[in-house]
Write a protein that holds these residues in place. Structure first.
Motif, PDB file in Angstrom:
ATOM      1  N   PRO A 116       0.741  -1.165   0.145  1.00 54.89           N
ATOM      2  CA  PRO A 116      -0.147  -0.080   0.001  1.00 54.89           C
ATOM      3  C   PRO A 116       0.837   1.275   0.003  1.00 54.89           C
ATOM      4  O   PRO A 116       0.373   2.189  -0.495  1.00 54.89           O
ATOM      5  CB  PRO A 116      -0.720  -0.126   1.135  1.00 54.89           C
ATOM      6  N   SER A 117       2.000   1.360   0.577  1.00 59.72           N
ATOM      7  CA  SER A 117       2.873   2.394   0.495  1.00 59.72           C
ATOM      8  C   SER A 117       3.698   2.498  -0.506  1.00 59.72           C
ATOM      9  O   SER A 117       4.092   3.733  -0.861  1.00 59.72           O
ATOM     10  CB  SER A 117       3.575   2.417   1.925  1.00 59.72           C
ATOM     11  N   TRP A 118       4.214   1.263  -1.554  1.00 59.21           N
ATOM     12  CA  TRP A 118       4.978   1.516  -2.490  1.00 59.21           C
ATOM     13  C   TRP A 118       4.034   1.468  -3.851  1.00 59.21           C
ATOM     14  O   TRP A 118       4.432   2.317  -4.709  1.00 59.21           O
ATOM     15  CB  TRP A 118       5.811   0.163  -2.536  1.00 59.21           C
ATOM     16  N   GLY A 132       7.587  -8.825  -3.988  1.00 58.31           N
ATOM     17  CA  GLY A 132       6.589  -7.548  -3.835  1.00 58.31           C
ATOM     18  C   GLY A 132       6.040  -7.435  -2.332  1.00 58.31           C
ATOM     19  O   GLY A 132       6.867  -6.829  -1.519  1.00 58.31           O
ATOM     20  N   HIS A 133       4.965  -8.183  -2.112  1.00 54.33           N
ATOM     21  CA  HIS A 133       4.410  -8.160  -0.773  1.00 54.33           C
ATOM     22  C   HIS A 133       5.072  -9.028   0.270  1.00 54.33           C
ATOM     23  O   HIS A 133       5.476 -10.199  -0.029  1.00 54.33           O
ATOM     24  CB  HIS A 133       3.212  -8.798  -0.815  1.00 54.33           C
ATOM     25  N   SER A 134       5.676  -8.351   1.142  1.00 54.99           N
ATOM     26  CA  SER A 134       6.598  -8.795   2.069  1.00 54.99           C
ATOM     27  C   SER A 134       6.098  -9.671   3.155  1.00 54.99           C
ATOM     28  O   SER A 134       6.603 -10.431   3.789  1.00 54.99           O
ATOM     29  CB  SER A 134       7.556  -7.865   2.828  1.00 54.99           C
ATOM     30  N   ARG A 163       1.429   9.952 -10.608  1.00 54.97           N
ATOM     31  CA  ARG A 163       1.970  10.500  -9.255  1.00 54.97           C
ATOM     32  C   ARG A 163       2.879   9.454  -8.469  1.00 54.97           C
ATOM     33  O   ARG A 163       2.343   8.239  -8.214  1.00 54.97           O
ATOM     34  CB  ARG A 163       0.744  11.053  -8.438  1.00 54.97           C
ATOM     35  N   MET A 164       4.005   9.697  -8.004  1.00 51.39           N
ATOM     36  CA  MET A 164       4.820   8.615  -7.406  1.00 51.39           C
ATOM     37  C   MET A 164       4.081   8.409  -5.960  1.00 51.39           C
ATOM     38  O   MET A 164       3.446   9.254  -5.246  1.00 51.39           O
ATOM     39  CB  MET A 164       6.126   9.173  -7.250  1.00 51.39           C
ATOM     40  N   SER A 165       4.115   7.199  -5.329  1.00 52.34           N
ATOM     41  CA  SER A 165       3.711   6.641  -4.328  1.00 52.34           C
ATOM     42  C   SER A 165       4.360   7.236  -2.959  1.00 52.34           C
ATOM     43  O   SER A 165       5.353   7.774  -3.091  1.00 52.34           O
ATOM     44  CB  SER A 165       3.769   5.223  -4.203  1.00 52.34           C
ATOM     45  N   PRO A 166       3.788   7.449  -1.825  1.00 55.30           N
ATOM     46  CA  PRO A 166       4.379   7.773  -0.717  1.00 55.30           C
ATOM     47  C   PRO A 166       5.704   7.112  -0.499  1.00 55.30           C
ATOM     48  O   PRO A 166       6.482   8.102   0.084  1.00 55.30           O
ATOM     49  CB  PRO A 166       3.182   7.536   0.459  1.00 55.30           C
ATOM     50  N   MET A 167       5.834   5.974  -0.487  1.00 50.74           N
ATOM     51  CA  MET A 167       7.204   5.526  -0.048  1.00 50.74           C
ATOM     52  C   MET A 167       8.388   5.897  -0.944  1.00 50.74           C
ATOM     53  O   MET A 167       9.580   5.851  -1.033  1.00 50.74           O
ATOM     54  CB  MET A 167       7.089   3.984  -0.137  1.00 50.74           C
TER      55      MET A 167
END
Lengths: 687, 501
Positions: free
Chosen positions: B29-31, B329-331, B42-46
């Motif tokens: 969700p942050s990446w 991807g998903h850790s 738009r670049m992601s928050p991370m």
């Protein structure tokens, strides 16, 4: 000295002839006949001439008649033993250990395997060994033989010279393996020498790789020493406050200190003079630059890199004998070829033995005063050094290499678990030494060292361990050991039943061989090739593994070794492959049979009884092996015929200590053993 | 101070390849970038720490095509295309051979921490021609000394060493005068070793001129991970700029790193935190995001340095290709789809940056590697198990992700619910274990299930795509929430790879 030269020449001749003739013979991977012509002095007394003659005329012909169909170079020699190579008495002496095992095998009737030797012949071999050969052996110190420092010795010595250890920048995290020591990271591994120990570097000389990596290591350490914490580190080295900027008189003090620590004695005068000349007039950056190359030259000098170099007296041997009075009577060895080592060399030997590193300042000071060879002061120093944390290196290097404990690392690929299994015997051995415990506690005790990873092996006593609570967010972590009283756990205690030791030796044959070699000091030849698999049960058969195995190895050529190996190994069969202990029910269900018999007839029903035998009827053999291994480690070489009497003497003294006190089992401690080794003729002398 | 590169007479501009590996996947969700097109995104928050480099970045999405993947396998794939590709070199090593030119050091393989023997593959991204892992170096001082203080390459160091050699030879000759037979044998042996080194230095002296700048600052001994990594990034840029090497791979940690970021005030292990669903707590998630942001900052640091050096009438970055990313991807459930992969630098005009490419289908990493090999002029038709190069890196057209039209609906039947719509993670970073199904015309349906369901139905894999599911729901504070899943199907029949990656 004349006879040494004669024999050396003879040795060269023999060596030259043999090198061409011989294919390699091996007993457990080691050549029984050395490639290099290093034939040592044969004591030329009346006795020695007799055993020499008797060997050639009486004993060797017996071997030729009785053993040649299996152990001769004309056949595919069993166990790689070719007795025809021993026809010369000098070569027989060179292969003292083989000689001993031949006599033992003949004497016990194990060899020849199918048709035991006529008692008369057997007696002849036996009495030759006991009455002629052994009495002619003399205790001699080993020949003067400088050797390079091992990787571990370099690591600890460099740290002690600089006052800090050069480290690798690497983040340490749980469950990972890191090498923090720059020396260990960069220097090539030392293979074990003939003695089995890596401090025996005789056959692994310095290489360009060593030299170039050391150059890099020293450069890196010098960056730290002369870097931002320069004044503090240098002050620490010379024990005197140095203020900025360093001047040449301080620099000279630094050099003197480093010279003495690195060379383990004051440097040759002209070394220091030349260095002072170069450094005297310089200041600031020039001075530091000069200091850097001076220190680098010291750490790359042969006087740092080799032990024992130039410690032989230059003058005639008679003058050299003034000094230390050894504990052995001098008439036990050839006066004209031996000398007591000087106090600095003695300090080095002691320090590398107990600490695996160069002597510290305190020990060097004692040596400088010429006091170290005084018995009382020598013992005080030994006690001081054993009290010090650095004596743990006896456990980390001597015990680990002797017992092949690094194999434990392969038991688990999860580092915290592997660490728990390996640190257990190391901490235990360290405790035995530090607390001066009886040497028999190596095999039996009512305590151990454990942590939460190994607690499961002690279900009846684990509640005595302090509760372990994992910190939040940590998955698996390495843990320190605690001393654990084994109040209700009778199946553990001592090294042999530690889970790591059991798990690194899987199966009865490996366990039996390991116990025979490492604990009883019996060296077996390699098994013959093409021995095949132990067959599985045929239809209708219901035999246990042990029963099938014993059928499989009933051929005489197998049985001659397996009769020793198997009882020891099967005695441990209630311990599973991972080192757990089977319950009564499980053991019964699986048909576990731990009964056995020692070659000389004593029987036992399980491992606990076997262990009792090791500690009673076999205690001298166990102690003798421990003496041999520790002496070999201390001398950094394989033991030779001229060490036989030294070993005898130490064992006798240990037994006497037991007799003077309540019992061998309770009285004879690790300090006794270490002091006797450190005080022995070969440890304190050279020739 | 002149770099070899800028003062060199070669007309050909050296190309460089740098890989920066981020451990423990990402927190999607942050990446993830959830909307946007090639030039308009738009670049992601991370991504905030390196947002300023947008024009120099080529952000790839829908990379990776495995449902679940172990740390070790996903790490192998990062530069080797496929985890079964175990007997050939990784892509960086093939590129290193191609672009090495005259540079003295073929490649650098770097890391920050030790080996993880329990799954040794977690500790390596670079493999040699036999597919064997290449030992990594973690110490900036050691790397510096080997690159710039090596007497074999540095004239002043060579002089210093020569004078030490002279000195020990002189001393040893002194010693020889006092020595007996055995000492002499040892000293002769010692001297032959020393002379061997001397000869080596002499040979070098004849061959090559001094090419290394003498005034480079040796890095200080690092006090923590941040200092260690900053020093190493410095060294990477300097070694590329001085043309000491042209190929570097740097792991910011093992792919399942247990490191503790104490300098960020965190006391839990990174791997533990990366399982943000299983070990969910607000402080744990905060700590994980802090660590992830630190990784992004290190990528930013590298970019700043590569931009800071001028090289061949441009910036050093203009002649580099940088690959930044992770193995999964998903850790939390180890889904190896939507793996973070960012390319940077212009590769001397070979790479077209300032773009965001989201491919229509999940892409094999091997395709990316095949394209990179071609980009560097390596003529191959397959890599790992991939035969089709990834289009678009040079600006060529791609089949971009476009959602097919699908219906969405919701049906309640007692305590059961059946719903079709797009599955997505909660936008709220405060509730990272919560999913939603978006249904047109009704409020998003919240999914709040146990880890078992999350893992069994691989919610992370289907995230962002249309699904149909049947589940049990409960009333929570007046709204309906799914608490237990019964079935889950992809509307367009997407399924995670069958091979266990």
């Amino acid at each position: 000295m004349r006879h040494i030269i004669q024999h050396a020449l003879l040795g060269l001749l023999i060596g030259a002839v043999l090198r061409d003739e011989l294919k390699s013979n091996s007993v457990h991977g080691q050549s029984i006949l050395k490639n290099e012509a290093t034939v040592t002095a044969i004591p030329h007394t009346e006795g020695s001439l007799r055993w020499h003659r008797d060997w050639m005329n009486e004993v060797f012909p017996i071997l030729e008649e009785q053993c040649s169909h299996c152990h001769w170079s004309t056949v595919e020699a069993e166990a790689g033993l070719e007795f025809d190579k021993l026809s010369d008495a000098g070569m027989a002496l060179e292969n003292h250990r083989v000689l001993k095992s031949i006599v033992r095998a003949v004497d016990s009737g194990d060899m020849p395997p199918e048709n035991p030797m006529d008692p008369g012949l057997r007696k002849k071999v036996q009495s030759w060994y006991e009455d002629s050969y052994r009495p002619s052996l003399r205790a001699l110190p080993g020949p003067h033989s400088p050797r390079r420092l091992s990787r571990h010795e370099l690591r600890y010595s460099i740290a002690s010279v600089f006052g800090f250890e050069p480290e690798v920048a690497i983040i340490e995290a749980e469950q990972t393996v890191v090498e923090k020591s720059l020396v260990l990271k960069l220097l090539p591994l030392d293979p074990p020498g003939q003695s089995g120990f890596t401090n025996d570097t005789h056959t692994n000389p310095l290489t360009e790789t060593h030299w170039e990596q050391l150059s890099l290591i020293v450069d890196s350490a010098l960056e730290t020493l002369l870097g931002s914490e320069r004044e503090q580190l240098l002050s620490q080295l010379i024990g005197k406050e140095i203020t900025n900027p360093v001047d040449s008189s301080d620099a000279i003090l630094v050099l003197e200190a480093i010279y003495e620590r690195a060379f383990r004695r004051p440097p040759p005068e002209n070394f220091l003079e030349r260095a002072i000349m170069r450094i005297q007039s310089k200041e600031d950056d020039e001075l530091l630059k000069e200091l850097k190359s001076e220190v680098k030259a010291i750490l790359l000098s042969p006087l740092f890199l080799y032990r024992g170099l130039l410690t032989a007296p230059e003058q005639s041997a008679d003058d050299a004998l003034v000094g230390r009075v050894p504990s052995e009577p001098l008439n036990n060895f050839d006066l004209d070829s031996a000398w007591p080592v000087d106090d600095y060399e003695l300090a080095s030997r002691l320090s590398f033995f107990l600490w695996c590193e160069a002597p510290d300042r305190a020990l060097l000071n004692v040596a400088a005063r010429g006091d170290l060879s005084q018995s009382k002061i020598y013992r005080e120093q030994i006690n001081r050094m054993l009290d010090d944390d650095r004596s743990k290196r006896l456990a980390e290097h001597f015990a680990v290499e002797w017992l092949s404990l690094s194999e434990i690392e392969k038991v688990s690929n999860n580092p915290p678990v592997a660490h728990a299994l390996l640190s257990q015997p190391i901490d235990y051995f360290d405790y035995l030494i530090r607390e001066n415990r009886p040497i028999t506690e190596l095999l039996a005790s009512n305590y151990t060292f454990a942590n939460a990873h190994t607690a499961k092996f002690y279900p009846k006593d684990r509640r005595h361990l302090a509760t372990y609570r994992k910190q939040r967010g940590i998955e698996v972590e390495a843990l320190a050991n605690q001393r654990l009283e084994l109040a209700s756990t009778t199946e553990r205690g001592g090294i042999l039943t530690m889970p790591g030791v059991l798990a690194m030796n899987r199966g009865p044959v490996v366990r039996g061989t390991w116990m025979l070699e490492k604990i009883l000091g019996v060296h077996l030849p390699d098994p013959p090739a093409n021995i095949g698999q132990v067959p599985s049960n045929e239809k209708g058969e219901d035999l246990t593994f042990r029963e099938r195995f014993e059928l499989h190895r009933s051929q005489p050529s197998c049985a001659s070794c397996h009769q020793f190996i198997d009882p020891l190994g099967f005695a441990l069969d209630r311990y599973t492959r991972d080192g757990s202990y089977l319950s009564n029910d499980d053991a019964k269900r699986m048909g576990i049979d731990t009964r056995g018999e020692l070659p000389d007839g004593q029987s036992f029903s399980d491992f606990a009884e076997l262990r009792e035998l090791l500690l009673s009827v076999k205690s001298e053999q166990v102690a003798r092996n421990l003496v041999e291994r520790l002496l070999s480690y201390a001398l950094c070489r394989e033991l030779e015929w001229f060490d036989e009497v030294t070993v005898d003497t130490i064992v006798e003294k240990l037994i006497k200590i037991g007799e003077n006190g309540s019992s061998f089992r309770e009285e004879v401690t690790f300090h006794d053993l270490i002091i006797l080794v450190a005080d022995s003729l070969p440890f304190t002398h050279s020739r | 101070m002149a770099s070899k590169a800028s003062s060199a007479t070669h007309t050909e501009v050296p190309l460089r390849f740098v890989t920066l590996f981020k451990p423990n996947g990402v927190h999607p969700p942050s990446w993830n970038i959830n909307e946007g097109s090639e030039f308009d995104f738009r670049m992601s928050p991370m991504m905030a720490p390196f947002e300023k480099h947008k024009d120099d970045l080529l952000i790839l999405d829908n990379m990776g095509d495995f449902g679940f993947s172990s740390h070790a396998n996903s790490t192998r794939r990062f530069l080797s295309g496929h985890h079964r590709n175990t007997n050939s070199a990784s892509v960086d090593q093939i590129i290193a051979d191609k672009i090495r030119g005259e540079s003295p050091v073929r490649s650098l393989e770097l890391t920050t921490e030790g080996l993880f023997p329990n799954q040794i593959g977690c500790s390596y991204i670079s493999y040699d021609q036999q597919g064997e892992p290449i030992p990594r170096e973690s110490d900036p001082q050691l790397v510096f000394d080997r690159l710039f203080r090596n007497p074999m390459q540095n004239v002043s160091k060579r002089k210093e060493l020569k004078s030490v050699l002279d000195r020990v030879i002189e001393d040893s000759r002194d010693l020889l005068r006092h020595s007996g037979v055995e000492d002499r044998r040892i000293l002769d042996q010692y001297l032959s070793v020393v002379r061997g080194t001397e000869k080596k230095l002499d040979r070098i002296a004849e061959q090559t001129p001094d090419i290394q700048p003498a005034t480079l600052q040796r890095p200080l001994a690092p006090g923590n991970l941040d200092e260690q990594v900053e020093a190493m990034l410095d060294l990477i840029a300097v070694s590329l700029w001085t043309d000491s090497t042209r190929c570097v791979s740097y792991m910011l940690g093992n792919s399942n790193s247990r490191m503790i970021f104490d300098f960020l005030g965190i006391s839990e292990q990174h791997h533990y935190l990366s399982h943000f669903f299983r070990n969910f707590s607000r402080p744990n998630l905060d700590a994980l995001l802090k660590i992830s942001l630190w990784h992004m900052e290190k990528f930013d640091s590298l970019m700043n340095r590569l931009k800071g050096f001028s090289d061949h009438s441009g910036r050093l970055l203009d002649h580099c290709v940088v690959l930044f990313g992770s193995g999964m991807g998903h850790s939390d459930n180890h889904t190896a789809t939507r793996i973070p992969i960012v390319l940077a630098g212009q590769g001397s005009g070979r790479l077209k940056t300032g773009r965001y490419l989201r491919y229509a289908e999940n892409q094999e990493l091997g395709s990316l590697h095949l394209s990179l090999l071609r980009l560097f002029g390596v003529d191959v038709t397959r890599f790992g198990e991939s035969q089709v190069p990834l289009p678009g890196l040079d600006g060529s057209p791609i089949e971009a992700y476009q959602e097919k039209i699908f219906e969405s609906w919701i049906r309640y039947q007692g305590e059961e619910v059946e719903v079709q719509g797009r599955l997505r993670l909660s936008d709220d970073l405060n509730e990272a274990r919560i999913f939603y199904v978006d249904v047109k015309g009704s409020p998003p349906l919240r999914i709040d299930v146990e880890f078992r369901d999350f893992h069994h139905f691989n919610l992370a894999y289907h995230c962002g795509t249309p699904i149909r599911l049947r589940a049990q729901w409960r009333d929570q504070n007046g709204s309906r929430v799914i608490t237990k899943l019964e079935t889950l199907d992809s509307v367009f029949g997407k399924a995670p790879g069958t091979a266990r990656g």
